[in-house]
Write a protein that holds these residues in place. Structure first.
Motif, PDB file in Angstrom:
ATOM      1  N   ALA A  24       0.827  -1.206   0.000  1.00  0.00           N
ATOM      2  CA  ALA A  24       0.000   0.000   0.000  1.00  0.00           C
ATOM      3  C   ALA A  24       0.861   1.256   0.000  1.00  0.00           C
ATOM      4  O   ALA A  24       0.463   2.279  -0.523  1.00  0.00           O
ATOM      5  CB  ALA A  24      -0.941  -0.001   1.204  1.00  0.00           C
ATOM      6  N   ASN A  25       2.055   1.196   0.602  1.00  0.00           N
ATOM      7  CA  ASN A  25       2.952   2.337   0.584  1.00  0.00           C
ATOM      8  C   ASN A  25       3.662   2.463  -0.757  1.00  0.00           C
ATOM      9  O   ASN A  25       4.199   3.503  -1.073  1.00  0.00           O
ATOM     10  CB  ASN A  25       3.974   2.236   1.718  1.00  0.00           C
ATOM     11  N   ASP A  68      -3.705  13.880   2.174  1.00  0.00           N
ATOM     12  CA  ASP A  68      -3.204  13.951   0.804  1.00  0.00           C
ATOM     13  C   ASP A  68      -1.685  14.102   0.799  1.00  0.00           C
ATOM     14  O   ASP A  68      -0.987  13.444   0.027  1.00  0.00           O
ATOM     15  CB  ASP A  68      -3.813  15.135   0.046  1.00  0.00           C
ATOM     16  N   ALA A  69      -1.196  14.981   1.663  1.00  0.00           N
ATOM     17  CA  ALA A  69       0.253  15.193   1.757  1.00  0.00           C
ATOM     18  C   ALA A  69       0.955  13.901   2.176  1.00  0.00           C
ATOM     19  O   ALA A  69       2.028  13.568   1.649  1.00  0.00           O
ATOM     20  CB  ALA A  69       0.553  16.319   2.739  1.00  0.00           C
ATOM     21  N   LYS A  70       0.340  13.154   3.073  1.00  0.00           N
ATOM     22  CA  LYS A  70       0.921  11.875   3.502  1.00  0.00           C
ATOM     23  C   LYS A  70       0.948  10.875   2.351  1.00  0.00           C
ATOM     24  O   LYS A  70       1.939  10.173   2.152  1.00  0.00           O
ATOM     25  CB  LYS A  70       0.124  11.306   4.680  1.00  0.00           C
ATOM     26  N   ASN A  74       4.338   9.138   0.741  1.00  0.00           N
ATOM     27  CA  ASN A  74       4.516   7.685   0.725  1.00  0.00           C
ATOM     28  C   ASN A  74       4.525   7.089  -0.682  1.00  0.00           C
ATOM     29  O   ASN A  74       4.775   5.895  -0.842  1.00  0.00           O
ATOM     30  CB  ASN A  74       3.409   7.009   1.542  1.00  0.00           C
ATOM     31  N   ALA A  75       4.237   7.898  -1.674  1.00  0.00           N
ATOM     32  CA  ALA A  75       4.147   7.391  -3.044  1.00  0.00           C
ATOM     33  C   ALA A  75       5.524   7.043  -3.601  1.00  0.00           C
ATOM     34  O   ALA A  75       6.512   7.706  -3.304  1.00  0.00           O
ATOM     35  CB  ALA A  75       3.486   8.432  -3.933  1.00  0.00           C
ATOM     36  N   ASP A  76       5.550   5.995  -4.410  1.00  0.00           N
ATOM     37  CA  ASP A  76       6.758   5.681  -5.164  1.00  0.00           C
ATOM     38  C   ASP A  76       6.823   6.531  -6.423  1.00  0.00           C
ATOM     39  O   ASP A  76       7.905   6.812  -6.933  1.00  0.00           O
ATOM     40  CB  ASP A  76       6.782   4.202  -5.559  1.00  0.00           C
ATOM     41  N   LEU A  77       5.674   6.909  -6.935  1.00  0.00           N
ATOM     42  CA  LEU A  77       5.611   7.699  -8.152  1.00  0.00           C
ATOM     43  C   LEU A  77       4.412   8.642  -8.079  1.00  0.00           C
ATOM     44  O   LEU A  77       3.313   8.224  -7.718  1.00  0.00           O
ATOM     45  CB  LEU A  77       5.473   6.784  -9.378  1.00  0.00           C
ATOM     46  N   VAL A  78       4.641   9.901  -8.416  1.00  0.00           N
ATOM     47  CA  VAL A  78       3.576  10.903  -8.488  1.00  0.00           C
ATOM     48  C   VAL A  78       3.422  11.291  -9.954  1.00  0.00           C
ATOM     49  O   VAL A  78       4.402  11.601 -10.632  1.00  0.00           O
ATOM     50  CB  VAL A  78       3.904  12.147  -7.639  1.00  0.00           C
ATOM     51  N   VAL A  79       2.186  11.248 -10.441  1.00  0.00           N
ATOM     52  CA  VAL A  79       1.879  11.614 -11.823  1.00  0.00           C
ATOM     53  C   VAL A  79       0.940  12.817 -11.774  1.00  0.00           C
ATOM     54  O   VAL A  79      -0.127  12.745 -11.176  1.00  0.00           O
ATOM     55  CB  VAL A  79       1.208  10.441 -12.576  1.00  0.00           C
ATOM     56  N   TRP A  80       1.367  13.902 -12.406  1.00  0.00           N
ATOM     57  CA  TRP A  80       0.538  15.103 -12.453  1.00  0.00           C
ATOM     58  C   TRP A  80       0.769  15.828 -13.762  1.00  0.00           C
ATOM     59  O   TRP A  80       1.736  15.546 -14.478  1.00  0.00           O
ATOM     60  CB  TRP A  80       0.772  15.989 -11.245  1.00  0.00           C
ATOM     61  N   ILE A  81      -0.129  16.736 -14.106  1.00  0.00           N
ATOM     62  CA  ILE A  81       0.017  17.489 -15.349  1.00  0.00           C
ATOM     63  C   ILE A  81       1.061  18.578 -15.182  1.00  0.00           C
ATOM     64  O   ILE A  81       1.949  18.721 -15.993  1.00  0.00           O
ATOM     65  CB  ILE A  81      -1.330  18.065 -15.806  1.00  0.00           C
TER      66      ILE A  81
END
Length: 177
Positions: A24-25, A68-70, A74-81
């Motif tokens: 999950a992390n 949201d910040a947490k 904890n994300a391995d990858l962040v996808v944003w525009i």
């Protein structure tokens, strides 16, 4: 005998939940639902994908919550525009390491595909973001129309970039991707 079964069950449960919690992390967090659909199609069976913006919320006036910040940390990858579309993520995403994020507006090949001035010059009053109370005159994305998910070619470039970044971050999962 009952005590041994209870202990055995507890051990298996602990092993299962620790594996689940670790997974999950190890997530892909996409800013918007269209990006979440693309990322989920790529990461299916490898790592979970989450969408940051809740259903019904607008990327134009959303504010990050502590949860949201947490999720982002904890994300391995962040996808944003990019900051032109998701101003609510600008500070957090800018601080996120480049090696662990995909900024769609910065991908090679995306800039020439952007429609210049669609949001600023000629307001398309039929355009809808899902909120009845806000029209185009209430939001701007800079020089280009940043609704990138509307372009099949940009969606393809996004999918390739997400795939490549996941292979880079999780090489042991290469066969599944």
């Amino acid at each position: 005998m009952l005590h041994k079964k209870t202990l055995l069950f507890a051990a298996f449960s602990a092993a299962f939940f620790s594996t689940t919690m670790t997974q999950a992390n190890a997530a892909v967090v996409a800013s918007l639902k269209p990006l979440g659909f693309i990322a989920s199609a790529i990461a299916d069976g490898v790592t979970p994908t989450e969408v940051l913006l809740p259903d019904g919320a607008s990327e134009h006036d959303y504010a990050l919550r502590p949860s949201d910040a947490k999720r982002l940390r904890n994300a391995d990858l962040v996808v944003w525009i990019g900051p032109e579309m998701e101003a609510f993520m600008d500070k957090t995403a800018t601080a996120f390491p480049e090696s662990k994020k995909v900024t769609i507006s910065m991908l090679p090949g995306v800039k020439p595909l952007l429609i210049k001035g669609a949001d600023d010059d000629e307001h398309d009053h039929d355009h809808d973001h899902g909120t009845a109370e806000k029209g185009d005159e209430d939001h701007h994305h800079g020089e280009y129309n940043m609704h990138l998910w509307l372009s099949p070619e940009i969606a393809r470039l996004s999918a390739v970039a997400i795939h490549d970044k996941l292979v880079e971050l999780m090489p042991q999962s290469r066969a599944k991707l």
